[in-house]
Design a protein around this motif. Structure first.
Motif, PDB file in Angstrom:
ATOM      1  N   GLU A 261       9.779 -23.197 -28.100  1.00  0.00           N
ATOM      2  CA  GLU A 261      11.236 -23.258 -27.985  1.00  0.00           C
ATOM      3  C   GLU A 261      11.658 -23.455 -26.536  1.00  0.00           C
ATOM      4  OE1 GLU A 261      13.456 -20.228 -29.974  1.00  0.00           O
ATOM      5  OE2 GLU A 261      11.932 -19.911 -31.520  1.00  0.00           O
ATOM      6  N   ASP A 262      12.746 -24.192 -26.362  1.00  0.00           N
ATOM      7  CA  ASP A 262      13.372 -24.318 -25.051  1.00  0.00           C
ATOM      8  C   ASP A 262      14.806 -24.747 -25.233  1.00  0.00           C
ATOM      9  OD1 ASP A 262      13.587 -24.249 -22.284  1.00  0.00           O
ATOM     10  OD2 ASP A 262      11.619 -25.154 -22.017  1.00  0.00           O
ATOM     11  N   GLU A 263      15.621 -24.507 -24.199  1.00  0.00           N
ATOM     12  CA  GLU A 263      17.054 -24.773 -24.296  1.00  0.00           C
ATOM     13  C   GLU A 263      17.470 -25.960 -23.442  1.00  0.00           C
ATOM     14  OE1 GLU A 263      19.605 -21.454 -23.769  1.00  0.00           O
ATOM     15  OE2 GLU A 263      18.525 -20.182 -25.188  1.00  0.00           O
ATOM     16  N   LEU A 264      18.508 -26.637 -23.899  1.00  0.00           N
ATOM     17  CA  LEU A 264      19.060 -27.781 -23.177  1.00  0.00           C
ATOM     18  C   LEU A 264      20.574 -27.761 -23.367  1.00  0.00           C
ATOM     19  CD1 LEU A 264      18.587 -30.550 -21.689  1.00  0.00           C
ATOM     20  CD2 LEU A 264      18.519 -31.591 -23.951  1.00  0.00           C
ATOM     21  N   VAL A 265      21.310 -28.017 -22.302  1.00  0.00           N
ATOM     22  CA  VAL A 265      22.769 -28.087 -22.382  1.00  0.00           C
ATOM     23  C   VAL A 265      23.176 -29.550 -22.518  1.00  0.00           C
ATOM     24  CG1 VAL A 265      24.949 -27.633 -21.184  1.00  0.00           C
ATOM     25  CG2 VAL A 265      23.073 -25.978 -21.034  1.00  0.00           C
ATOM     26  N   ILE A 266      23.892 -29.859 -23.595  1.00  0.00           N
ATOM     27  CA  ILE A 266      24.375 -31.219 -23.848  1.00  0.00           C
ATOM     28  C   ILE A 266      25.893 -31.154 -23.939  1.00  0.00           C
ATOM     29  CG2 ILE A 266      24.309 -33.219 -25.394  1.00  0.00           C
ATOM     30  CD1 ILE A 266      21.645 -32.159 -26.476  1.00  0.00           C
ATOM     31  N   GLY A 267      26.575 -31.873 -23.052  1.00  0.00           N
ATOM     32  CA  GLY A 267      28.036 -31.899 -23.083  1.00  0.00           C
ATOM     33  C   GLY A 267      28.655 -30.518 -22.984  1.00  0.00           C
ATOM     34  N   GLY A 268      28.009 -29.626 -22.223  1.00  0.00           N
ATOM     35  CA  GLY A 268      28.531 -28.281 -22.035  1.00  0.00           C
ATOM     36  C   GLY A 268      28.174 -27.307 -23.146  1.00  0.00           C
ATOM     37  N   ILE A 269      27.443 -27.762 -24.173  1.00  0.00           N
ATOM     38  CA  ILE A 269      27.044 -26.911 -25.298  1.00  0.00           C
ATOM     39  C   ILE A 269      25.543 -26.674 -25.234  1.00  0.00           C
ATOM     40  CG2 ILE A 269      27.062 -26.633 -27.807  1.00  0.00           C
ATOM     41  CD1 ILE A 269      29.858 -26.863 -26.611  1.00  0.00           C
ATOM     42  N   GLY A 270      25.111 -25.435 -25.454  1.00  0.00           N
ATOM     43  CA  GLY A 270      23.687 -25.104 -25.423  1.00  0.00           C
ATOM     44  C   GLY A 270      23.007 -25.402 -26.754  1.00  0.00           C
ATOM     45  N   PHE A 271      21.873 -26.079 -26.700  1.00  0.00           N
ATOM     46  CA  PHE A 271      21.047 -26.341 -27.879  1.00  0.00           C
ATOM     47  C   PHE A 271      19.665 -25.740 -27.641  1.00  0.00           C
ATOM     48  CE2 PHE A 271      24.320 -29.523 -28.192  1.00  0.00           C
ATOM     49  CZ  PHE A 271      24.520 -29.705 -29.552  1.00  0.00           C
ATOM     50  N   ARG A 272      19.139 -25.034 -28.636  1.00  0.00           N
ATOM     51  CA  ARG A 272      17.807 -24.440 -28.531  1.00  0.00           C
ATOM     52  C   ARG A 272      16.864 -25.213 -29.448  1.00  0.00           C
ATOM     53  NH1 ARG A 272      19.119 -19.890 -29.952  1.00  0.00           N
ATOM     54  NH2 ARG A 272      18.016 -19.454 -31.902  1.00  0.00           N
ATOM     55  N   PHE A 273      16.011 -26.024 -28.847  1.00  0.00           N
ATOM     56  CA  PHE A 273      15.099 -26.877 -29.614  1.00  0.00           C
ATOM     57  C   PHE A 273      13.816 -26.131 -29.942  1.00  0.00           C
ATOM     58  CE2 PHE A 273      17.854 -29.888 -27.461  1.00  0.00           C
ATOM     59  CZ  PHE A 273      18.173 -30.761 -28.497  1.00  0.00           C
ATOM     60  N   ILE A 274      13.374 -26.292 -31.184  1.00  0.00           N
ATOM     61  CA  ILE A 274      12.157 -25.625 -31.660  1.00  0.00           C
ATOM     62  C   ILE A 274      11.182 -26.694 -32.137  1.00  0.00           C
ATOM     63  CG2 ILE A 274      11.253 -23.844 -33.201  1.00  0.00           C
ATOM     64  CD1 ILE A 274      14.325 -23.086 -33.619  1.00  0.00           C
ATOM     65  N   ASP A 275      10.091 -26.881 -31.384  1.00  0.00           N
ATOM     66  CA  ASP A 275       9.033 -27.815 -31.769  1.00  0.00           C
ATOM     67  C   ASP A 275       8.080 -27.058 -32.693  1.00  0.00           C
ATOM     68  OD1 ASP A 275       7.067 -29.737 -31.973  1.00  0.00           O
ATOM     69  OD2 ASP A 275       6.186 -29.291 -30.009  1.00  0.00           O
ATOM     70  N   THR A 276       7.963 -27.518 -33.935  1.00  0.00           N
ATOM     71  CA  THR A 276       7.188 -26.780 -34.935  1.00  0.00           C
ATOM     72  C   THR A 276       5.862 -27.465 -35.243  1.00  0.00           C
ATOM     73  OG1 THR A 276       8.231 -27.976 -36.765  1.00  0.00           O
ATOM     74  CG2 THR A 276       9.307 -25.958 -36.013  1.00  0.00           C
ATOM     75  N   ALA A 277       4.984 -26.726 -35.909  1.00  0.00           N
ATOM     76  CA  ALA A 277       3.704 -27.278 -36.348  1.00  0.00           C
ATOM     77  C   ALA A 277       3.953 -28.359 -37.404  1.00  0.00           C
ATOM     78  CB  ALA A 277       2.832 -26.168 -36.928  1.00  0.00           C
ATOM     79  N   GLY A 278       3.108 -29.393 -37.401  1.00  0.00           N
ATOM     80  CA  GLY A 278       3.248 -30.486 -38.370  1.00  0.00           C
ATOM     81  C   GLY A 278       3.040 -30.017 -39.798  1.00  0.00           C
ATOM     82  N   ILE A 279       3.862 -30.550 -40.707  1.00  0.00           N
ATOM     83  CA  ILE A 279       3.776 -30.154 -42.114  1.00  0.00           C
ATOM     84  C   ILE A 279       2.797 -31.074 -42.835  1.00  0.00           C
ATOM     85  CG2 ILE A 279       5.080 -29.819 -44.245  1.00  0.00           C
ATOM     86  CD1 ILE A 279       7.604 -29.540 -42.499  1.00  0.00           C
ATOM     87  N   ARG A 280       1.716 -30.495 -43.353  1.00  0.00           N
ATOM     88  CA  ARG A 280       0.742 -31.245 -44.140  1.00  0.00           C
ATOM     89  C   ARG A 280      -0.134 -30.257 -44.902  1.00  0.00           C
ATOM     90  NH1 ARG A 280      -4.133 -33.295 -40.091  1.00  0.00           N
ATOM     91  NH2 ARG A 280      -4.591 -31.272 -39.156  1.00  0.00           N
ATOM     92  N   GLU A 281      -0.889 -30.775 -45.883  1.00  0.00           N
ATOM     93  CA  GLU A 281      -1.875 -29.952 -46.592  1.00  0.00           C
ATOM     94  C   GLU A 281      -3.059 -29.727 -45.660  1.00  0.00           C
ATOM     95  OE1 GLU A 281      -1.538 -28.594 -49.558  1.00  0.00           O
ATOM     96  OE2 GLU A 281       0.446 -29.458 -49.841  1.00  0.00           O
ATOM     97  N   THR A 282      -3.491 -28.464 -45.515  1.00  0.00           N
ATOM     98  CA  THR A 282      -4.599 -28.172 -44.615  1.00  0.00           C
ATOM     99  C   THR A 282      -5.379 -26.960 -45.111  1.00  0.00           C
ATOM    100  OG1 THR A 282      -5.225 -27.639 -42.328  1.00  0.00           O
ATOM    101  CG2 THR A 282      -3.143 -26.746 -43.135  1.00  0.00           C
ATOM    102  N   ILE A 283      -6.692 -26.935 -44.775  1.00  0.00           N
ATOM    103  CA  ILE A 283      -7.518 -25.767 -45.123  1.00  0.00           C
ATOM    104  C   ILE A 283      -7.738 -24.902 -43.878  1.00  0.00           C
ATOM    105  CG2 ILE A 283      -8.677 -26.866 -47.085  1.00  0.00           C
ATOM    106  CD1 ILE A 283     -11.059 -27.386 -45.193  1.00  0.00           C
TER     107      ILE A 283
END
Length: 462
Positions: A261-283
């Protein structure tokens, strides 16, 4: 909760710096400071005017601790509404500790969290909603949250509430007067005007309650989950948005095992971006735990960005559409942005076909940082900044929101009672309750537990 003790605390951040500010407040603040301060011009501090600066030294017996600037604020002219001294010393942690310990020995006690602002409220320098705005101002980390906190600290919100409360109070007093003359069966309160007032109050309360959705977003930021299959460029997109190498990027699928997670201010508004694990079938057990966490993060997010490899063959678009529908069905209330990454590898015809197949798609290249501004603009479009631009009152405080909802319920009861010819004494009860909830916001109605909960979250020294 009113204390006559003189309190002291470090008002600037702890740690070493160029300067530090030590604040004293209380009846004896000036006399205590006078015992340890020697002016270079020989002035006596207690005889100086309020809002004056004095150069001198802090002396412990014959030992000089530091050369300082001392500010004098007298009585009601200070932030706290009582005698206040601010000592600007050099920022050495040793000097800070020595001066504070000296002041404690001279009769001060350490201030509690938010005690200076609490005293300001108790001494009538600001109301409770303004005091809470002080904490919001200190914690504001973008233009929008700063703007709202400043407006509330100046009394924009409390003025609006106080005006409604005063008008309702005037009618309440007339209703009470009618109760005193119940046997004469007279009406002092004009029912038509009263109905108009209730309708106006209801309208204002609904607007303020609705503004909380925007206010909460502005205050706390918008969580955005970046999801998709492994190796489609989710981490690269996060790095491109933040303009730094925040996440590990690799050609190996499944590199991201945990949410980043990390935050970025766009146009004066704060956005908290969450980079997640890839979704797939896995063992792989660890990777499967990461995928489970991905869905937890989607639950917490307000916006979902679904990323896929834009260079995928058109034959796979049907499979892609099924995956997109799954996300939509599982999280129907969350805005979904569909992004085709690696657009730099697409021919003009392929890009055109993709847009035809998925009309809402946004094509970009995270690696080449193409289309990133389009994504930012789309994210910003989810926030209704109209009220902010028009400098309207926006509610950001959960306590205020709760009191507004309760006040609205009582006003609607009074309105129904007026239409249904409910006895005046029953209407008076609901009016009193509405007035109570208005008073809770501004602090006209309060208790020690409420004040303790509010000021506990302040930093010491404010």
């Amino acid at each position: 909760m009113i204390s006559n003790e003189t309190i002291v605390a470090l008002a600037s951040p702890s740690g070493a710096g160029a300067i530090a500010v030590i604040r004293l407040s209380g009846k004896e603040a000036i006399s205590i400071a006078e015992q340890v301060f020697q002016s270079v011009s020989g002035k006596i501090i207690s005889k100086q005017k309020t809002h004056t600066l004095h150069l001198g030294t802090i002396v412990d017996n014959s030992k000089v601790l530091d050369q300082v600037l001392l500010s004098v604020f007298k009585g009601n002219n200070s932030y706290t509404g009582e005698n206040t001294i601010e000592i600007s010393c050099h920022g050495s942690t040793y000097i800070q500790q020595q001066i504070i310990q000296l002041l404690l020995r001279k009769g001060c006690r350490m201030a509690q969290a938010g005690e200076f602002t609490l005293r300001s409220f108790l001494n009538g320098k600001m109301d409770l909603s303004q005091a809470e705005a002080v904490a919001d101002l200190i914690s504001s980390n973008n233009e929008a949250s700063h703007q709202i906190a400043m407006q509330q600290m100046r009394g924009g919100f409390s003025n609006e509430i106080s005006k409604l409360r005063e008008e309702l109070l005037n009618f309440a007093s007339l209703i009470e007067l009618e109760l005193d003359f119940a046997e004469e069966d007279v009406e002092f309160a004009d029912r038509t005007q009263f109905k108009e007032l209730l309708t106006r109050i209801e309208f204002v309360l609904k607007r303020l309650i609705d503004s909380f959705a925007v206010g909460n977003v502005i205050k706390n930021g918008i969580p955005v989950a970046i999801v998709g299959e492994p190796n489609v460029g989710k981490s690269t997109l996060l790095n491109a948005l933040l303009n730094e190498e925040r996440a590990i990027v690799s050609e190996i699928a499944g590199t991201t095992r945990d949410a980043i997670e990390d935050e970025l201010v766009i146009g004066g508004i704060g956005f908290r971006f969450i980079d997640t694990a890839g979704i797939r079938e896995t063992i792989d057990f660890v990777e499967s735990m990461g995928i489970k966490k991905t869905f937890e993060k989607i639950e917490q997010a307000q916006v979902v960005v679904y990323l896929f490899d834009g260079a995928v063959t058109l034959s796979a678009v049907e499979v892609l559409s099924i995956e997109i529908e799954k996300i939509k069905n599982q999280f129907p209330l969350k805005p979904l942005i569909i992004i085709g990454n690696k657009a730099d590898k697409l021919s003009e015809e392929e890009a055109k076909n993709l847009k035809f197949q998925i009309p809402s798609i946004l094509l970009l290249s995270a690696k080449e940082k193409l289309g990133i501004e389009d994504l930012k603009n789309q994210l910003l479009s989810f926030v209704n900044t109209g009220a902010l631009r028009n400098n309207e009152t926006i509610v950001t405080n959960t306590r205020h929101y709760d009191s507004l909802i309760k006040a609205l319920e009582e006003i609607q009861k009074v309105k129904f009672g007026l239409q249904s010819n409910v006895p005046t004494d029953l209407m008076a009860i609901d009016i009193k309750q509405a007035l109570y909830y208005f008073g809770e916001i501004t602090g006209e109605v309060t208790n020690d537990e409420l004040l303790g909960n509010i000021f506990f979250n302040f930093c010491i020294g404010k």
